[in-house]
Design a protein around this motif. Structure first.
Motif, mmCIF file in Angstrom:
data_model
loop_
_atom_site.group_PDB
_atom_site.id
_atom_site.type_symbol
_atom_site.label_atom_id
_atom_site.label_comp_id
_atom_site.label_asym_id
_atom_site.label_seq_id
_atom_site.Cartn_x
_atom_site.Cartn_y
_atom_site.Cartn_z
ATOM 1 N N SER A 215 14.596 -9.423 10.986
ATOM 2 C CA SER A 215 15.346 -10.300 10.080
ATOM 3 C C SER A 215 14.611 -11.599 9.790
ATOM 4 O O SER A 215 14.962 -12.328 8.865
ATOM 5 C CB SER A 215 16.730 -10.611 10.674
ATOM 6 N N LYS A 216 13.555 -11.888 10.566
ATOM 7 C CA LYS A 216 12.792 -13.125 10.371
ATOM 8 C C LYS A 216 11.767 -13.006 9.244
ATOM 9 O O LYS A 216 11.165 -13.991 8.838
ATOM 10 C CB LYS A 216 12.057 -13.489 11.670
ATOM 11 N N VAL A 217 11.555 -11.797 8.768
ATOM 12 C CA VAL A 217 10.502 -11.562 7.771
ATOM 13 C C VAL A 217 11.009 -11.865 6.364
ATOM 14 O O VAL A 217 12.140 -11.543 6.019
ATOM 15 C CB VAL A 217 10.027 -10.091 7.850
ATOM 16 N N ASP A 218 10.171 -12.486 5.563
ATOM 17 C CA ASP A 218 10.498 -12.705 4.157
ATOM 18 C C ASP A 218 10.338 -11.382 3.421
ATOM 19 O O ASP A 218 9.234 -10.880 3.243
ATOM 20 C CB ASP A 218 9.563 -13.763 3.559
ATOM 21 N N THR A 219 11.449 -10.803 3.004
ATOM 22 C CA THR A 219 11.428 -9.470 2.396
ATOM 23 C C THR A 219 11.662 -9.506 0.892
ATOM 24 O O THR A 219 12.027 -8.497 0.293
ATOM 25 C CB THR A 219 12.493 -8.578 3.050
ATOM 26 N N SER A 220 11.452 -10.651 0.273
ATOM 27 C CA SER A 220 11.767 -10.781 -1.154
ATOM 28 C C SER A 220 10.886 -9.891 -2.033
ATOM 29 O O SER A 220 11.254 -9.595 -3.172
ATOM 30 C CB SER A 220 11.630 -12.247 -1.584
ATOM 31 N N ALA A 221 9.735 -9.464 -1.518
ATOM 32 C CA ALA A 221 8.810 -8.674 -2.344
ATOM 33 C C ALA A 221 9.157 -7.183 -2.352
ATOM 34 O O ALA A 221 8.581 -6.426 -3.134
ATOM 35 C CB ALA A 221 7.371 -8.864 -1.861
ATOM 36 N N ILE A 222 10.075 -6.756 -1.489
ATOM 37 C CA ILE A 222 10.443 -5.343 -1.469
ATOM 38 C C ILE A 222 11.956 -5.199 -1.632
ATOM 39 O O ILE A 222 12.697 -6.181 -1.556
ATOM 40 C CB ILE A 222 9.997 -4.636 -0.165
ATOM 41 N N ARG B 188 16.971 -0.772 0.086
ATOM 42 C CA ARG B 188 16.373 0.558 0.165
ATOM 43 C C ARG B 188 15.719 0.779 1.531
ATOM 44 O O ARG B 188 15.882 1.837 2.141
ATOM 45 C CB ARG B 188 15.333 0.702 -0.960
ATOM 46 N N PHE B 189 15.016 -0.228 2.038
ATOM 47 C CA PHE B 189 14.334 -0.097 3.327
ATOM 48 C C PHE B 189 15.322 0.219 4.444
ATOM 49 O O PHE B 189 15.131 1.172 5.217
ATOM 50 C CB PHE B 189 13.580 -1.387 3.664
ATOM 51 N N TRP B 190 16.404 -0.567 4.540
ATOM 52 C CA TRP B 190 17.342 -0.378 5.645
ATOM 53 C C TRP B 190 18.183 0.881 5.477
ATOM 54 O O TRP B 190 18.472 1.579 6.446
ATOM 55 C CB TRP B 190 18.231 -1.608 5.811
ATOM 56 N N LEU C 226 7.226 -3.289 6.956
ATOM 57 C CA LEU C 226 7.444 -4.721 7.179
ATOM 58 C C LEU C 226 6.184 -5.399 7.699
ATOM 59 O O LEU C 226 5.928 -6.570 7.389
ATOM 60 C CB LEU C 226 8.607 -4.927 8.152
ATOM 61 N N ALA C 227 5.385 -4.676 8.481
ATOM 62 C CA ALA C 227 4.122 -5.235 8.956
ATOM 63 C C ALA C 227 3.163 -5.468 7.795
ATOM 64 O O ALA C 227 2.514 -6.519 7.695
ATOM 65 C CB ALA C 227 3.495 -4.301 9.988
ATOM 66 N N VAL C 228 3.085 -4.488 6.896
ATOM 67 C CA VAL C 228 2.225 -4.650 5.710
ATOM 68 C C VAL C 228 2.765 -5.761 4.819
ATOM 69 O O VAL C 228 2.004 -6.592 4.303
ATOM 70 C CB VAL C 228 2.133 -3.320 4.933
ATOM 71 N N LEU C 229 4.069 -5.814 4.645
ATOM 72 C CA LEU C 229 4.697 -6.851 3.823
ATOM 73 C C LEU C 229 4.318 -8.241 4.318
ATOM 74 O O LEU C 229 3.991 -9.125 3.516
ATOM 75 C CB LEU C 229 6.218 -6.680 3.863
ATOM 76 N N GLN C 230 4.354 -8.442 5.623
ATOM 77 C CA GLN C 230 4.042 -9.762 6.181
ATOM 78 C C GLN C 230 2.570 -10.112 6.003
ATOM 79 O O GLN C 230 2.216 -11.279 5.842
ATOM 80 C CB GLN C 230 4.409 -9.778 7.667
ATOM 81 N N GLY D 180 1.813 -8.312 -1.855
ATOM 82 C CA GLY D 180 1.419 -7.619 -3.085
ATOM 83 C C GLY D 180 1.193 -6.140 -2.856
ATOM 84 O O GLY D 180 1.616 -5.291 -3.655
ATOM 85 N N GLN D 181 0.538 -5.815 -1.757
ATOM 86 C CA GLN D 181 0.294 -4.409 -1.450
ATOM 87 C C GLN D 181 1.596 -3.681 -1.101
ATOM 88 O O GLN D 181 1.794 -2.533 -1.490
ATOM 89 C CB GLN D 181 -0.700 -4.286 -0.295
ATOM 90 N N ALA D 182 2.470 -4.362 -0.367
ATOM 91 C CA ALA D 182 3.756 -3.755 -0.033
ATOM 92 C C ALA D 182 4.571 -3.491 -1.295
ATOM 93 O O ALA D 182 5.218 -2.449 -1.424
ATOM 94 C CB ALA D 182 4.541 -4.665 0.917
#
Length: 281
Positions: free
Chosen positions: A95-102, A106-108, A145-149, A153-155
């Motif tokens: 929950s600490k990750v900025d997930t605005s790019a994905i 859908r992920f959860w 989430l690891a790639v997103l962090q 852009g790649q995520a």
């Protein structure tokens, strides 16, 4: 970068809560009693609340209400409670990750659907303990989430899969590895047991071995969850090798019931593990 480097870069950010680490320490101990484990869980009211909600959910279908952590430990056992605590702890860490790019919804949804389907299939196949399949299904896509962090852009690009190019194929093309590869490396860094890490790592392998039922179940659960998430894009027949059903001695009605189970219980589990997503509905 390689999958391991992506995982190493986020291992500190994705730190598991202290309460989980203490519970794990006690679970690994030969001398710790259930009361000691319960006392540590009770120090965290959020963990306690979520644990009791999950213990009373249809995941376990207990014939009576579990009203305390001590009773949950007695009824479910240390291993199942540990796996629930692990699921809650990882959801909290993520929950600490900025997930605005994905698309976080859908992920959860896909993660929880894979978890519920995997547990249901393990029960059908009488492979125990079934809880490890729930955890492996929940974590099957943690590499995203690891790639997103590391590189949002790649995520974002890896979300653009379609009927011709499946998610793991696009990940391999874009990154040089899949989210399964990266996720397995992260789970190793978290010192999770091989019984959870290995099926996550092998979820896209088509080298099927009847003896490795864990891999077969997670392979199947991941694909059923994906088809359920994108019925306009994929069908189960497109994604699932029928040989896997044969190896697991599963029928089409078993598959339909597994999907029905995840559709029935998914929203509740989503609301427990990630309430900020459940408010969408």
């Amino acid at each position: 970068m390689k999958a391991l480097q992506y995982a190493q870069n986020v291992s500190d950010l994705f730190a598991l809560p202290e309460g989980y680490l203490r519970v794990k320490e006690l679970m690994d101990s030969d001398t710790a009693g259930l009361d000691e484990v319960a006392d540590v869980i009770l120090l965290d009211p959020v963990l306690t609340s979520k644990l009791l909600k999950l213990a009373n959910s249809a995941i376990y279908s207990l014939p009576y209400q579990v009203e305390s952590v001590s009773k949950a430990l007695l009824v479910l056992g240390k291993t199942q409670v540990y796996n629930l605590v692990l699921s809650i702890g990882i959801a909290s860490a993520c929950s600490k990750v900025d997930t605005s790019a994905i698309d976080l919804e859908r992920f959860w949804e896909q993660s929880i659907n894979a978890a519920l389907i995997a547990k249901y299939l393990a029960q059908c196949c009488e492979v125990k303990p079934t809880d490890r399949f729930y955890v492996a299904g929940l974590l099957h896509n943690i590499g995203e989430l690891a790639v997103l962090q590391n590189d949002a852009g790649q995520a974002y690009s890896c979300q653009e899969y379609n009927a011709e190019q499946r998610p793991w194929q696009l990940q391999q093309t874009t990154l040089g590895f899949t989210y399964a590869d990266c996720g397995a490396e992260l789970l190793h860094l978290w010192h999770l047991p091989d019984s959870i890490v290995e099926p996550v790592a092998l979820q896209h392998s088509t080298r099927f071995d009847q003896k490795n039922k864990a891999q077969l179940i997670i392979y199947l659960a991941v694909r059923l969850a994906l088809a359920n998430q994108h019925p306009e894009m994929y069908s189960t027949k497109q994604l699932v090798d029928p040989f896997v059903l044969e190896l697991l001695n599963l029928t089409q009605p078993d598959i339909i019931r597994a999907i029905d189970f995840c559709n029935t219980e998914g929203l509740f589990i989503l609301s427990v593990l990630n309430p900020r997503i459940s408010t969408i509905y």
